[in-house]
Design a protein around this motif. Structure first.
Motif, PDB file in Angstrom:
ATOM      1  N   MET A   1       0.847  -1.213   0.000  1.00  0.00           N
ATOM      2  CA  MET A   1       0.000   0.000   0.000  1.00  0.00           C
ATOM      3  C   MET A   1       0.877   1.255   0.000  1.00  0.00           C
ATOM      4  N   ALA A   2       1.940   1.234   0.806  1.00  0.00           N
ATOM      5  CA  ALA A   2       2.836   2.400   0.889  1.00  0.00           C
ATOM      6  C   ALA A   2       3.459   2.694  -0.467  1.00  0.00           C
ATOM      7  N   LYS A   3       3.914   1.635  -1.139  1.00  0.00           N
ATOM      8  CA  LYS A   3       4.554   1.828  -2.446  1.00  0.00           C
ATOM      9  C   LYS A   3       3.578   2.420  -3.446  1.00  0.00           C
ATOM     10  N   TYR A   4       2.358   1.968  -3.400  1.00  0.00           N
ATOM     11  CA  TYR A   4       1.348   2.465  -4.333  1.00  0.00           C
ATOM     12  C   TYR A   4       1.072   3.955  -4.095  1.00  0.00           C
ATOM     13  N   VAL A   5       0.917   4.325  -2.834  1.00  0.00           N
ATOM     14  CA  VAL A   5       0.632   5.735  -2.499  1.00  0.00           C
ATOM     15  C   VAL A   5       1.827   6.618  -2.871  1.00  0.00           C
ATOM     16  N   ARG A   6       3.036   6.104  -2.633  1.00  0.00           N
ATOM     17  CA  ARG A   6       4.232   6.896  -2.979  1.00  0.00           C
ATOM     18  C   ARG A   6       4.299   7.143  -4.482  1.00  0.00           C
ATOM     19  N   ALA A   7       4.063   6.097  -5.260  1.00  0.00           N
ATOM     20  CA  ALA A   7       4.128   6.241  -6.723  1.00  0.00           C
ATOM     21  C   ALA A   7       3.064   7.232  -7.186  1.00  0.00           C
ATOM     22  N   TRP A   8       1.895   7.145  -6.597  1.00  0.00           N
ATOM     23  CA  TRP A   8       0.796   8.067  -6.936  1.00  0.00           C
ATOM     24  C   TRP A   8       1.197   9.502  -6.578  1.00  0.00           C
ATOM     25  N   ALA A   9       1.776   9.657  -5.399  1.00  0.00           N
ATOM     26  CA  ALA A   9       2.184  10.990  -4.936  1.00  0.00           C
ATOM     27  C   ALA A   9       3.217  11.596  -5.889  1.00  0.00           C
ATOM     28  N   LYS A  10       4.127  10.770  -6.356  1.00  0.00           N
ATOM     29  CA  LYS A  10       5.181  11.280  -7.253  1.00  0.00           C
ATOM     30  C   LYS A  10       4.607  11.666  -8.606  1.00  0.00           C
ATOM     31  N   LYS A  11       3.576  10.961  -9.012  1.00  0.00           N
ATOM     32  CA  LYS A  11       2.961  11.242 -10.308  1.00  0.00           C
ATOM     33  C   LYS A  11       2.233  12.589 -10.275  1.00  0.00           C
ATOM     34  N   TYR A  12       1.511  12.858  -9.208  1.00  0.00           N
ATOM     35  CA  TYR A  12       0.654  14.041  -9.196  1.00  0.00           C
ATOM     36  C   TYR A  12       1.151  15.170  -8.281  1.00  0.00           C
ATOM     37  N   PHE A  13       1.944  14.818  -7.286  1.00  0.00           N
ATOM     38  CA  PHE A  13       2.462  15.809  -6.333  1.00  0.00           C
ATOM     39  C   PHE A  13       3.950  15.522  -6.138  1.00  0.00           C
TER      40      PHE A  13
ATOM     41  N   ASN B   1     -10.655  17.701   1.376  1.00  0.00           N
ATOM     42  CA  ASN B   1     -11.192  16.806   2.400  1.00  0.00           C
ATOM     43  C   ASN B   1     -12.712  16.953   2.525  1.00  0.00           C
ATOM     44  N   LYS B   2     -13.203  18.192   2.314  1.00  0.00           N
ATOM     45  CA  LYS B   2     -14.652  18.425   2.358  1.00  0.00           C
ATOM     46  C   LYS B   2     -15.339  17.623   1.247  1.00  0.00           C
ATOM     47  N   GLU B   3     -14.764  17.689   0.055  1.00  0.00           N
ATOM     48  CA  GLU B   3     -15.346  16.959  -1.078  1.00  0.00           C
ATOM     49  C   GLU B   3     -15.248  15.451  -0.867  1.00  0.00           C
TER      50      GLU B   3
ATOM     51  N   LYS C   1      -6.739   2.347  -3.683  1.00  0.00           N
ATOM     52  CA  LYS C   1      -7.005   2.712  -5.087  1.00  0.00           C
ATOM     53  C   LYS C   1      -8.306   3.494  -5.202  1.00  0.00           C
ATOM     54  N   GLU C   2      -9.310   3.052  -4.474  1.00  0.00           N
ATOM     55  CA  GLU C   2     -10.613   3.726  -4.519  1.00  0.00           C
ATOM     56  C   GLU C   2     -10.488   5.173  -4.024  1.00  0.00           C
ATOM     57  N   LEU C   3      -9.735   5.343  -2.928  1.00  0.00           N
ATOM     58  CA  LEU C   3      -9.534   6.698  -2.388  1.00  0.00           C
ATOM     59  C   LEU C   3      -8.809   7.576  -3.404  1.00  0.00           C
ATOM     60  N   LEU C   4      -7.717   7.061  -3.941  1.00  0.00           N
ATOM     61  CA  LEU C   4      -6.895   7.874  -4.847  1.00  0.00           C
ATOM     62  C   LEU C   4      -7.653   8.217  -6.134  1.00  0.00           C
ATOM     63  N   GLU C   5      -8.475   7.299  -6.610  1.00  0.00           N
ATOM     64  CA  GLU C   5      -9.296   7.600  -7.802  1.00  0.00           C
ATOM     65  C   GLU C   5     -10.263   8.733  -7.504  1.00  0.00           C
ATOM     66  N   ASN C   6     -10.792   8.742  -6.310  1.00  0.00           N
ATOM     67  CA  ASN C   6     -11.699   9.830  -5.946  1.00  0.00           C
ATOM     68  C   ASN C   6     -10.964  11.157  -5.839  1.00  0.00           C
ATOM     69  N   ILE C   7      -9.753  11.130  -5.327  1.00  0.00           N
ATOM     70  CA  ILE C   7      -8.966  12.378  -5.261  1.00  0.00           C
ATOM     71  C   ILE C   7      -8.677  12.880  -6.684  1.00  0.00           C
TER      72      ILE C   7
ATOM     73  N   ASP D   1     -10.376  12.402  -9.306  1.00  0.00           N
ATOM     74  CA  ASP D   1     -11.630  12.887  -9.877  1.00  0.00           C
ATOM     75  C   ASP D   1     -11.965  14.292  -9.328  1.00  0.00           C
ATOM     76  N   ILE D   2     -11.862  14.460  -8.037  1.00  0.00           N
ATOM     77  CA  ILE D   2     -12.191  15.754  -7.419  1.00  0.00           C
ATOM     78  C   ILE D   2     -11.247  16.850  -7.929  1.00  0.00           C
ATOM     79  N   LEU D   3      -9.971  16.519  -8.059  1.00  0.00           N
ATOM     80  CA  LEU D   3      -8.972  17.533  -8.455  1.00  0.00           C
ATOM     81  C   LEU D   3      -8.781  17.605  -9.977  1.00  0.00           C
ATOM     82  N   ASN D   4      -9.557  16.829 -10.708  1.00  0.00           N
ATOM     83  CA  ASN D   4      -9.400  16.790 -12.175  1.00  0.00           C
ATOM     84  C   ASN D   4      -7.956  16.524 -12.604  1.00  0.00           C
ATOM     85  N   LEU D   5      -7.371  15.509 -12.014  1.00  0.00           N
ATOM     86  CA  LEU D   5      -5.953  15.238 -12.273  1.00  0.00           C
ATOM     87  C   LEU D   5      -5.737  14.468 -13.571  1.00  0.00           C
ATOM     88  N   LYS D   6      -6.812  13.872 -14.080  1.00  0.00           N
ATOM     89  CA  LYS D   6      -6.599  12.972 -15.241  1.00  0.00           C
ATOM     90  C   LYS D   6      -6.597  13.726 -16.563  1.00  0.00           C
TER      91      LYS D   6
END
Ligand SMILES: *Cc1c(COP(=O)(O)O)cnc(C)c1O
Length: 357
Positions: free
Chosen positions: A268-280, A308-310, A344-350, A352-357
């Motif tokens: 899980m940590a590796k996945y979040v880190r890779a996601w963070a590097k991609k977008y932040f 967080n509100k969204e 994955k579900e959480l990050l997909e929602n983020i 979507d909310i931030l229009n990152l795709k």
């Protein structure tokens, strides 16, 4: 609507574990209470890889952290801080009139074994306090390397704050020579808050015997002596509800297999880190990232509060940065019973909310 908690404590608790909290009460001086608490200690010894005693306290983890610094320091404590919780241990010493020195690094950095060696080689200290996993910065100290150094100083009692890592990351207490390893119920163990747990070595025991003013409720020596004499019962009335839930949660943990559990956290940590590097970007020293919580640098200058509100409207909660790091970072916890699919579900929602795709 319930928000699924991706915050670094309290964590999301499984429904079946929560339901164990509603088990009908038993007397805390009964044989059943002894059996329950003895069983918990036996199972916890596996989680901590220790043959030493386990102490439980009906308090949050901070309770046993305070007990540890009072009960092990006769000369002077060396407190190593890499963030908010390291500082807290130092303040506990100060407000209890326990002589202590603070060794701190910048937020986002880890302690080096050399720093520890430099401090202990002065001969001024008979106890050392290190945060294993600093929840405020998402940094995990190199505990194995630090332990190697501490072993050179047999008179020093070695205490670890593993509140946000124990049961989520492997900590081999006996092998590392850790005398007291503290954790809380509401982090990687996956229970509601209200129970603290620590390991307690013979060396810590012998030290505590030499200290006159150890406090009362959080006197580790009293807890130890009482459970020896009264077959794992506690001096004051413990949260029996937590004991039921913990006993059950430990069965689940051992069923999953500890190594599987630790690997799930790493995955899980590796996945979040890779996601963070991609977008932040990642916050802190990338050589020492935590397996249980990731701090992400807010390089896009988003409003973390609005995000967080969204997320809340969709049934999720993450954490803003801690203290001064608020809005500059945000934190996603990936601990306890969370799975990669949850992440994955959480990050997909983020996205979507931030229009990152
Ligand atoms: C949460 C936390 C604490 C405090 O634990 P409580 O159970 O809230 O007292 C201490 N240290 C670390 C690293 C933590 O994450």
């Amino acid at each position: 609507m319930h928000k699924k908690l991706f915050i670094p404590g309290p964590v999301e608790v499984r429904k079946d574990v929560l339901e164990k909290m509603a088990t009908p009460m038993i007397g805390h001086r009964s044989k059943d209470a002894s059996a329950l608490q003895r069983g918990i200690s036996d199972k916890l010894r596996k989680v901590f890889y220790t043959k030493e005693e386990i102490l439980l306290s009906t308090s949050s983890g901070s309770g046993l952290m305070e007990g540890a610094i009072r009960c092990t320091t006769k000369k002077r404590a060396a407190v190593f801080s890499i963030g908010a919780f390291g500082k807290r241990w130092y303040e506990m010493a100060k407000f209890n009139n326990v002589p202590a020195d603070l060794f701190a690094v910048e937020m986002g950095e880890a302690i080096t074994p050399e720093m520890v060696d430099d401090a202990l080689s002065t001969g001024k200290y008979d106890s050392i306090f290190v945060t294993h996993n600093e929840t405020s910065t998402g940094i995990m100290n190199p505990i194995e390397e630090i332990a190697e150094v501490v072993k050179k100083y047999p008179e020093v009692v070695f205490c670890i704050d593993a509140v946000s890592s124990a049961a989520g990351s492997k900590i081999e207490v006996d092998k590392l020579g850790i005398d007291i390893c503290v954790t809380s119920s509401q982090k990687a163990i996956g229970l509601p808050p209200g129970l603290a747990i620590c390991t307690f070595s013979k060396k810590a025991l012998e030290r505590a015997k030499t200290i006159e003013f150890r406090g009362y409720y959080l006197d580790l020596l009293q807890l130890y002596n009482f459970i020896q004499k009264k077959d794992y019962q506690y001096p004051s009335t413990p949260s029996i509800s937590h004991m039921y839930a913990l006993d059950y949660a430990l069965d689940l943990m051992l069923e999953e297999g500890l190594d599987n559990r630790f690997n799930r956290h790493i995955e899980m940590a590796k996945y979040v880190r890779a996601w963070a590097k991609k977008y932040f970007d990642l916050f802190g020293d990338e050589k020492h990232l935590s397996n249980t919580v990731t701090a992400i640098k807010n390089t896009r200058g988003i409003s973390v509060a609005d995000l967080n509100k969204e997320l809340g409207k969709r049934g999720f909660a993450i954490s803003n940065g801690y203290g001064d790091l608020k809005e500059k970072t945000f934190r996603i916890a990936h601990m306890a019973e969370m799975t990669l699919d949850d992440i994955k579900e959480l990050l997909e929602n983020i996205e979507d909310i931030l229009n990152l795709k």
